[in-house]
Write an enzyme that holds these catalytic residues in place. Structure first.
Site, short mmCIF file in Angstrom:
data_model
loop_
_atom_site.label_atom_id
_atom_site.label_comp_id
_atom_site.label_asym_id
_atom_site.label_seq_id
_atom_site.Cartn_x
_atom_site.Cartn_y
_atom_site.Cartn_z
N CYS A 112 54.03 83.85 -81.50
CA CYS A 112 54.12 82.77 -80.51
C CYS A 112 52.83 82.61 -79.73
O CYS A 112 51.97 83.49 -79.75
CB CYS A 112 55.31 83.00 -79.57
SG CYS A 112 55.18 84.38 -78.44
N CYS A 113 52.71 81.45 -79.08
CA CYS A 113 51.55 81.11 -78.27
C CYS A 113 50.30 81.05 -79.16
O CYS A 113 50.28 80.34 -80.15
CB CYS A 113 51.41 82.10 -77.12
SG CYS A 113 50.27 81.59 -75.81
N ILE A 114 49.25 81.82 -78.86
CA ILE A 114 48.02 81.81 -79.65
C ILE A 114 48.11 82.73 -80.86
O ILE A 114 47.30 82.64 -81.79
CB ILE A 114 46.81 82.21 -78.76
CG1 ILE A 114 45.47 81.93 -79.45
CG2 ILE A 114 46.92 83.69 -78.36
CD1 ILE A 114 45.21 80.47 -79.75
N THR A 162 56.12 79.53 -82.64
CA THR A 162 56.48 78.66 -81.53
C THR A 162 55.35 78.70 -80.51
O THR A 162 54.64 79.72 -80.41
CB THR A 162 57.82 79.07 -80.89
OG1 THR A 162 58.25 78.07 -79.97
CG2 THR A 162 57.71 80.40 -80.16
#
Length: 248
Positions: free
Chosen positions: A159-161, A221
């Site tokens: 998730c995220c980066i 995500t």
């Protein structure tokens, strides 16, 4: 005395809770951290959300981190680097409540899935994306873990980066870091462009959703790549965890 109806209702509630993510049996999931704190380690809310959703899904969890020095240490009150030196494994132990293992000891045979929270640590300590972008290098143990899980056909959540780790290691894969050309996703467009330059497909998806690359069993995500309320980030991470457990 509790009535038969009340007993039945409580039993039903327990059954619904147990099967919240439609898992037939407990899944064993490895969670890989990158320190403690958004600017130089794992994003704390993302890591916590992952652990909460895994617990809700009935999964058993082992937490890992590489035993390496952080790229740098950031004063989170000022947003500025300091002269301190800290170890990724030691700092990650704060999030893991002390229950953590060296990433070098991770066994793919002992786990059904692996998940990576985001935070700048994923781009600074697990790879060098923060300073080199698409030309980054990935920590050898992180790369080995990613390749081992894909090689065994076991799902990988990011998730995220953190999806840039998959983009670097698996050319041609599909990931999301949010919606492109949307002011609520200020870091998505440039990151998506770099992902495409690596030969991967970036799939635009809102913060509340996850994207599943079924060929590679990758679930991603965007989390805090979006300037969204924390409950929306929590829900999006829940979608990612749910999809990982379904694939496991």
């Amino acid at each position: 005395m509790m009535s038969l109806l009340q007993a039945s209702a409580r039993s039903s509630v327990r059954a619904v809770t147990k099967n919240f993510y439609s898992t037939e049996m407990s899944k064993r999931v490895a969670v890989v951290l990158a320190g403690c704190g958004v600017f130089d380690g794992s994003e704390i809310h993302e890591a916590s959300a992952i652990l909460v959703h895994l617990s809700r899904g009935g999964a058993s969890v082992n937490v890992f981190a590489p035993d390496v020095e952080q790229m740098h240490v950031v004063d989170h009150a000022k947003g500025e680097p300091t002269k301190e030196r800290r170890n990724v494994l030691v700092e990650s132990a704060r999030l893991a409540r002390g229950s953590i293992q060296d990433l070098s000891k991770l066994s793919v045979e002992d786990h059904d899935a692996i998940i990576f929270p985001g935070g700048f640590g994923a781009a600074k300590n697990l790879c060098t994306w923060a300073v080199q972008g698409k030309d980054c290098s990935v920590n050898g143990e992180v790369k080995a873990a990613l390749e081992a899980f894909r090689g065994e056909g076991k799902p990988i959540g990011l998730c995220c980066i953190a999806p840039v780790l998959a983009a670097k290691v698996f050319p041609g894969c599909e990931v999301t870091v949010g919606l492109e050309n949307d002011d609520k996703y200020p870091n998505t467009t440039d990151t998506a462009a770099a992902i495409k330059q690596l030969g991967c497909e970036h799939v635009s998806a809102p913060v509340s959703r996850s994207h599943v690359d079924r060929k590679n069993k990758l679930v991603t995500t965007c989390a805090f790549m979006c300037d969204a309320p924390i409950h929306e980030v929590f829900d999006g991470i829940g979608s990612m965890v749910q999809d990982v457990l379904k694939l496991a």
